[in-house]
Design an enzyme around this catalytic site. Structure first.
Site, PDB file in Angstrom:
ATOM      1  N   MET A  46       0.173  -6.280   8.245  1.00 42.73           N
ATOM      2  CA  MET A  46      -0.617  -7.473   7.897  1.00 42.73           C
ATOM      3  C   MET A  46      -0.068  -8.224   6.681  1.00 42.73           C
ATOM      4  SD  MET A  46      -4.373  -5.727   8.363  1.00 42.73           S
ATOM      5  CE  MET A  46      -4.690  -4.576   9.723  1.00 42.73           C
ATOM      6  N   SER A  47       1.226  -8.082   6.406  1.00 41.39           N
ATOM      7  CA  SER A  47       1.743  -8.715   5.176  1.00 41.39           C
ATOM      8  C   SER A  47       3.210  -9.107   5.349  1.00 41.39           C
ATOM      9  CB  SER A  47       1.604  -7.745   3.998  1.00 41.39           C
ATOM     10  OG  SER A  47       2.514  -6.667   4.142  1.00 41.39           O
ATOM     11  N   ALA A  98       2.962  -1.084   4.064  1.00 40.71           N
ATOM     12  CA  ALA A  98       2.549   0.006   4.950  1.00 40.71           C
ATOM     13  C   ALA A  98       2.433  -0.603   6.333  1.00 40.71           C
ATOM     14  CB  ALA A  98       1.210   0.563   4.508  1.00 40.71           C
ATOM     15  N   HIS A 153      -4.486  -0.719 -10.954  1.00 43.98           N
ATOM     16  CA  HIS A 153      -3.355  -1.349 -11.627  1.00 43.98           C
ATOM     17  C   HIS A 153      -2.825  -2.543 -10.848  1.00 43.98           C
ATOM     18  CE1 HIS A 153      -3.183   1.529 -14.791  1.00 43.98           C
ATOM     19  NE2 HIS A 153      -3.217   2.512 -13.930  1.00 43.98           N
ATOM     20  N   ASN A 192       0.854   5.304  10.165  1.00 43.60           N
ATOM     21  CA  ASN A 192       0.142   5.755  11.373  1.00 43.60           C
ATOM     22  C   ASN A 192       0.925   5.323  12.598  1.00 43.60           C
ATOM     23  OD1 ASN A 192      -1.101   3.064  10.222  1.00 43.60           O
ATOM     24  ND2 ASN A 192      -1.283   2.933  12.450  1.00 43.60           N
ATOM     25  N   TYR A 201      -5.215 -12.366   5.411  1.00 42.19           N
ATOM     26  CA  TYR A 201      -6.527 -12.039   5.992  1.00 42.19           C
ATOM     27  C   TYR A 201      -7.664 -12.205   4.997  1.00 42.19           C
ATOM     28  CZ  TYR A 201      -5.727  -7.350   3.945  1.00 42.19           C
ATOM     29  OH  TYR A 201      -5.454  -6.307   3.091  1.00 42.19           O
ATOM     30  N   GLU A 202      -7.354 -12.352   3.713  1.00 43.05           N
ATOM     31  CA  GLU A 202      -8.438 -12.499   2.721  1.00 43.05           C
ATOM     32  C   GLU A 202      -9.041 -13.895   2.753  1.00 43.05           C
ATOM     33  OE1 GLU A 202      -7.519 -10.717  -1.235  1.00 43.05           O
ATOM     34  OE2 GLU A 202      -5.609 -10.186  -0.292  1.00 43.05           O
ATOM     35  N   HIS A 248      -8.571   2.066   7.088  1.00 44.19           N
ATOM     36  CA  HIS A 248      -7.841   1.789   5.855  1.00 44.19           C
ATOM     37  C   HIS A 248      -7.700   3.078   5.034  1.00 44.19           C
ATOM     38  CE1 HIS A 248      -6.051  -0.669   2.824  1.00 44.19           C
ATOM     39  NE2 HIS A 248      -6.985  -0.424   1.929  1.00 44.19           N
ATOM     40  N   SER A 277       0.834  -1.203   0.000  1.00 45.65           N
ATOM     41  CA  SER A 277       0.000   0.000   0.000  1.00 45.65           C
ATOM     42  C   SER A 277       0.868   1.252   0.000  1.00 45.65           C
ATOM     43  CB  SER A 277      -0.887   0.053   1.256  1.00 45.65           C
ATOM     44  OG  SER A 277      -1.677  -1.082   1.337  1.00 45.65           O
ATOM     45  N   HIS A 288      -3.321 -11.214   0.535  1.00 41.76           N
ATOM     46  CA  HIS A 288      -3.055 -11.187   1.979  1.00 41.76           C
ATOM     47  C   HIS A 288      -3.685 -12.388   2.681  1.00 41.76           C
ATOM     48  CE1 HIS A 288      -2.556  -6.924   0.836  1.00 41.76           C
ATOM     49  NE2 HIS A 288      -1.673  -6.881   1.824  1.00 41.76           N
TER      50      HIS A 288
HETATM   51  N1  HPA Z   1      -1.632  -2.163  12.083  1.00 46.55           N
HETATM   52  C1  HPA Z   1      -1.599  -3.186  11.205  1.00 46.55           C
HETATM   53  N2  HPA Z   1      -1.373  -3.016   9.905  1.00 46.55           N
HETATM   54  C2  HPA Z   1      -1.158  -1.769   9.456  1.00 46.55           C
HETATM   55  C3  HPA Z   1      -1.174  -0.661  10.319  1.00 46.55           C
HETATM   56  C4  HPA Z   1      -1.417  -0.876  11.701  1.00 46.55           C
HETATM   57  O1  HPA Z   1      -1.448   0.047  12.534  1.00 46.55           O
HETATM   58  N3  HPA Z   1      -0.933   0.439   9.553  1.00 46.55           N
HETATM   59  C5  HPA Z   1      -0.759  -0.006   8.282  1.00 46.55           C
HETATM   60  N4  HPA Z   1      -0.904  -1.335   8.213  1.00 46.55           N
END
Ligand code: HPA
Length: 271
Positions: A208-209, A113, A61, A232, A85-86, A244, A30, A83
């Site tokens: 998460m990846s 990210a 894309h 964040n 989680y999917e 998200h 991301s 991912h």
């Molecule tokens: N937690 C988990 N996954 C993330 C976060 C987070 O704070 N920010 C971006 N991906």
């Protein structure tokens, strides 16, 4: 993952790439999407044409390989990840990574990210992953047979490549932070109590990846380098509510600097 599908994907990919022979693959997370636009002499191959590659739910894309050059370095850039989680399965990128290995790729550069769990590391900063915590305790190698599945993870993120990345980013005026990445399943964000636990475990970023792909790449004999873009502060570390949309907004605000740093890093890698 059927070996025939990997052979078929490798044959198609080699054909479409023509004279291009990437030794480095870059997997975009991301916020990192614009990196693909920096590829010169580019050719695009949709995942949909490669039977071992994942079918992705999201549009745009995502789901495409862009091969060409960043500076003098030949690269295959993968936009789009499956991912865990999917589906609950950790092996969504198995066919893609094995196809890359089959066409001669030797290094996987991952991007993602992540949330920062270090109060001095702020949104927009980049962290070079030094090691990871597989908090999910799932592996993409479940169901593999033979001794090769017991891979050594003691230097999962190649120390030599990391040193090259640190030097290149410093020289580009964008010094990297370094730290441990904790992989959580998601898709829900963490509770503040979970973040306190992960900090106590010694991690500086949470996401998460990435971890399943690192395991797959090490198993396939690739060296791995990984960069996290902090989007964040992790749950409970500031007043911000996590979403998200917020992740994507911060990622997009920081993406120019991030992709320029990544380009400098990729060009400096000695394979
Ligand atoms: N937690 C988990 N996954 C993330 C976060 C987070 O704070 N920010 C971006 N991906």
């Amino acid at each position: 993952m059927n070996a025939d599908l990997i052979t078929a994907s490798a044959t198609t990919l080699r054909q479409r790439l023509g004279h291009r022979a990437p030794k480095v693959a870059v997997l975009l997370g991301s916020g990192w999407g614009p990196f693909a636009q920096q590829v010169r002499d580019a050719v695009q191959v949709p995942y949909a044409d490669l039977p071992a590659f994942p079918r992705l739910a999201i549009g745009g894309h995502a789901g495409q390989v862009t091969a060409g050059r960043i500076g003098d370095t030949e690269v295959a850039v993968l936009a789009g990840r499956k991912h865990t989680y999917e589906t609950g399965e950790a092996d969504g990128m198995k066919g893609a990574i094995r196809t890359l290995a089959a066409i001669g790729v030797q290094v996987l550069v991952q991007t993602n990210a992540a949330g920062s769990m270090d109060s001095s590391m702020r949104p927009g900063e980049l962290m070079l992953i030094t090691d990871h915590l597989n908090v999910v305790q799932r592996s993409p190698l479940v169901n593999e047979a033979g001794d090769k599945r017991f891979i050594d993870m003691s230097a999962a993120y190649c120390p030599r490549l990391r040193a090259q990345a640190l030097t290149a980013a410093q020289a580009a005026g964008a010094p990297l932070r370094e730290g441990v990445y904790a992989w959580v399943l998601g898709p829900q964000f963490e509770t503040p109590a979970e973040i306190r636990m992960l900090r106590g475990f010694g991690a500086q970023a949470v996401g998460m990846s990435t971890v399943p792909e690192t395991i797959l790449a090490r198993h396939a004999g690739l060296r791995v380098l990984a960069l996290s873009l902090m989007t964040n502060m992790a749950a409970g570390m500031d007043a911000q509510t996590l979403s998200h949309a917020h992740t994507l907004a911060t990622a997009s605000a920081s993406s120019e600097r991030a992709v320029n740093t990544l380009a400098a890093v990729v060009q400096a890698l000695e394979i």
